[in-house]
Design a protein around this motif. Structure first.
Motif, PDB file in Angstrom:
ATOM      1  N   VAL A  27      38.461 103.410 -10.422  1.00  0.00           N
ATOM      2  CA  VAL A  27      39.711 103.288 -11.358  1.00  0.00           C
ATOM      3  C   VAL A  27      39.799 104.758 -11.285  1.00  0.00           C
ATOM      4  O   VAL A  27      41.332 105.495 -12.256  1.00  0.00           O
ATOM      5  CB  VAL A  27      38.980 102.922 -12.623  1.00  0.00           C
ATOM      6  CG1 VAL A  27      37.961 103.979 -13.482  1.00  0.00           C
ATOM      7  CG2 VAL A  27      39.812 103.123 -14.204  1.00  0.00           C
TER       8      VAL A  27
ATOM      9  N   ARG B 239      43.849  96.206  -7.256  1.00  0.00           N
ATOM     10  CA  ARG B 239      43.299  96.395  -8.188  1.00  0.00           C
ATOM     11  C   ARG B 239      44.119  96.725  -9.304  1.00  0.00           C
ATOM     12  O   ARG B 239      44.383  97.903  -9.106  1.00  0.00           O
ATOM     13  CB  ARG B 239      42.233  96.846  -8.382  1.00  0.00           C
ATOM     14  CG  ARG B 239      41.333  96.475  -9.743  1.00  0.00           C
ATOM     15  CD  ARG B 239      41.121  95.606 -10.595  1.00  0.00           C
ATOM     16  NE  ARG B 239      40.632  95.694 -11.781  1.00  0.00           N
ATOM     17  CZ  ARG B 239      41.701  95.885 -13.253  1.00  0.00           C
ATOM     18  NH1 ARG B 239      42.403  94.841 -12.637  1.00  0.00           N
ATOM     19  NH2 ARG B 239      41.542  95.308 -14.596  1.00  0.00           N
TER      20      ARG B 239
ATOM     21  N   TYR C 126      35.632 100.854 -18.705  1.00  0.00           N
ATOM     22  CA  TYR C 126      34.374 101.917 -17.273  1.00  0.00           C
ATOM     23  C   TYR C 126      34.021 103.051 -18.262  1.00  0.00           C
ATOM     24  O   TYR C 126      33.478 104.042 -18.095  1.00  0.00           O
ATOM     25  CB  TYR C 126      35.624 102.503 -16.660  1.00  0.00           C
ATOM     26  CG  TYR C 126      36.535 101.988 -15.884  1.00  0.00           C
ATOM     27  CD1 TYR C 126      36.049 101.008 -15.023  1.00  0.00           C
ATOM     28  CD2 TYR C 126      38.163 101.392 -16.747  1.00  0.00           C
ATOM     29  CE1 TYR C 126      36.895 100.686 -14.579  1.00  0.00           C
ATOM     30  CE2 TYR C 126      38.728 100.931 -15.622  1.00  0.00           C
ATOM     31  CZ  TYR C 126      38.666  99.760 -14.727  1.00  0.00           C
ATOM     32  OH  TYR C 126      38.684  98.785 -13.822  1.00  0.00           O
TER      33      TYR C 126
ATOM     34  N   CYS D 178      35.967  99.329  -6.395  1.00  0.00           N
ATOM     35  CA  CYS D 178      35.760  99.607  -8.435  1.00  0.00           C
ATOM     36  C   CYS D 178      34.537  98.923  -8.536  1.00  0.00           C
ATOM     37  O   CYS D 178      33.284  98.443  -8.880  1.00  0.00           O
ATOM     38  CB  CYS D 178      36.778  98.068  -8.627  1.00  0.00           C
ATOM     39  SG  CYS D 178      36.455  97.508 -10.240  1.00  0.00           S
ATOM     40  N   GLY D 179      34.489  99.999  -9.616  1.00  0.00           N
ATOM     41  CA  GLY D 179      33.503 100.181 -10.698  1.00  0.00           C
ATOM     42  C   GLY D 179      33.081  98.693 -11.202  1.00  0.00           C
ATOM     43  O   GLY D 179      31.425  98.621 -11.472  1.00  0.00           O
TER      44      GLY D 179
HETATM   45 MO   LIG Z   1      38.799  98.860 -10.889  1.00  0.00          MO
END
Ligand SMILES: [Mo]
Ligand SMILES: Nc1nc2c(c(=O)[nH]1)N[C@H]1C(S)=C(S)[C@@H](COP(=O)(O)O)O[C@H]1N2
Length: 434
Positions: free
Chosen positions: A267, A119, A292, A165-166
């Protein structure tokens, strides 16, 4: 002449206690991945050995290939469909994009380096390790600049942790039935990371213990990605990682140095790490304000909701796969929690009415993927498959309805809801919501 493998579709007797060997033969023949190719046909040789009419295989009649000296080893040519994939139409450029891990094809808990999801916000930086530097400054006694050689001399640790990943499973918020587990959950990978604890480096520069409350981490990529991390985390298990599954980090994972913040959305694990600043308040960077943050139903945005709560997913059988016959299968998947270790996983084959406890494969590690499995005899009728994990804080993975009650429908991040797969009467598996 080689004989073909026993026909997929052959009915294996389904006694209450299926023998493992027979069970495995049945599963390997009957489970076919429609998206992503093969399912690891390792049972082929075992089958052949028990087949009296086999004869001599073509590859036994010729000399094999020479050793692959001076070359990096690659998977078998028959596994070439097992790759990371971009979700069609998800992003506008492949620099600010994501390539998902084929979770459905993995065994155990470690993601092979070539399959770790990627990512990037500004493309993959190609960093020269000899020119790369890490600056540590701010509320410290003596600001320092470290070369990679400096960091490699410090005491190291190796730890197995997941990165998620969120935004993983984000499309399910809007009930977009992305077809496979690769796309629904594949912003998730797990590696043995090697590096220096951030606390070791913070000790070396002498942080001001009274004033220091947060650190800022900054990447050396075109995105210049920056994130705030609370000092308690920074001094606990946060790592400056240079190793990934026994070798140097892959460029995709931030070569030669990344931050690793175990249990927190991906992230925060800033890649191509070039700067750590110690401060007394959060920085409110772009990646913790505009992105985020979680838009709540009342219009307020929640910030700094970093921890990846307890979650699980069945990876086999999963969306896009097809069961070619009734009979024995193994249900298998991953469970993980950003708060600790997995305590229990339950599976349901009736959409959550009845649950039974799955087996957890050891090791069961904190903030790492845990593999679970359960026996399953498919009677050929439509079946709703679910898994539900519990971590060692006692938290139980919620239903999507429960999450929506609190979070509404406009969220992108932190969907840790129970996943449902519908196995239909044709043996095809679909992403559904119940
Ligand atoms: Mo992410
Ligand atoms: N410098 C930098 N670090 C970064 C990113 C980035 O674009 N640049 N992406 C972040 C995001 S959003 C995630 S989910 C993880 C992904 O890590 P991976 O690519 O190793 O899977 O890296 C994070 N660290």
């Amino acid at each position: 002449m080689t004989k073909s493998l026993p026909q997929a579709g052959r009915v294996i007797p389904a006694p209450e206690n299926v023998l493992p060997s027979e069970a495995m033969l049945s599963r390997r023949n009957a489970l076919k991945t429609l998206v992503g190719g093969s399912v690891g046909l390792a049972a082929g040789s075992a089958l052949a050995a028990t087949d009296p009419g086999l004869g001599i295989a073509p590859w036994a009649k010729v000399l094999g290939k020479p050793v692959a000296a001076d070359a990096y080893g690659m998977p078998s040519q028959f596994e070439k469909n097992i790759v990371r994939r971009e979700s069609p139409g998800l992003t506008r450029t492949s620099q600010s994009s994501v390539a998902f891990t084929p979770l459905q094809n993995l065994f155990g808990i470690i993601t092979p380096n070539g399959l770790h999801f990627e990512r990037h916000h500004g493309g993959r930086a190609e960093v020269d390790p000899y020119q790369h530097r890490l600056m540590v400054h701010g509320l410290v006694r003596e600001a320092k600049v470290f070369t990679m050689e400096d960091l490699l001399r410090l005491p190291s640790v190796s730890r197995i942790h997941f990165i998620e990943c969120g935004a993983n499973t984000g499309m399910n918020w809007a009930n977009v039935a992305v077809p496979t587990v690769q796309y629904s959950h594949g912003m998730l990978s797990c590696s043995e990371w090697t590096g220096v604890l951030l606390s070791t480096v913070l000790d070396a520069v002498g942080i001001d213990r009274k004033q220091a409350k947060f650190i800022l981490a900054e990447g050396a990529d075109a995105a210049g990605l920056t994130r705030t991390v609370p000092i308690e985390m920074a001094l606990d298990d946060v790592m400056l990682a240079y190793g990934q599954n026994g070798e140097m980090l892959r460029a995709e994972q931030g070569y030669p140095l990344r931050l690793l913040v175990p249990g927190v959305q991906g992230v925060s694990s800033v890649k191509w790490l070039q700067r750590i600043e110690v401060g007394d308040k959060p920085w409110h960077t772009r990646e913790e304000t505009l992105h985020y943050s979680d838009l709540m139903p009342d219009g307020l945005s929640r910030q700094f909701t970093g921890i990846q709560e307890c979650k699980s997913v069945i990876t086999s059988p999963s969306g896009g796969q097809k069961l070619l016959d009734k009979g024995y299968y193994q249900i298998s998947g991953f469970a993980w929690s950003g708060r600790g270790a997995i305590k229990r996983v339950d599976v349901s084959t009736d959409g959550g009415r009845n649950w039974r406890t799955a087996e957890l494969q050891t090791p069961v590690l904190t903030k790492a993927l845990t593999r679970f499995r359960a026996d399953f005899i498919w009677d050929g009728s439509p079946t709703l498959l679910q898994s539900r994990a519990m971590d060692d804080t006692g938290y139980v993975q919620p239903k999507i309805r429960q999450l929506r009650e609190v979070r509404g429908t406009r969220s992108i991040y932190h969907n840790n809801a129970i996943q449902t797969w519908l196995l239909d009467a044709n043996g095809e598996v679909h992403n559904v919501e119940v």
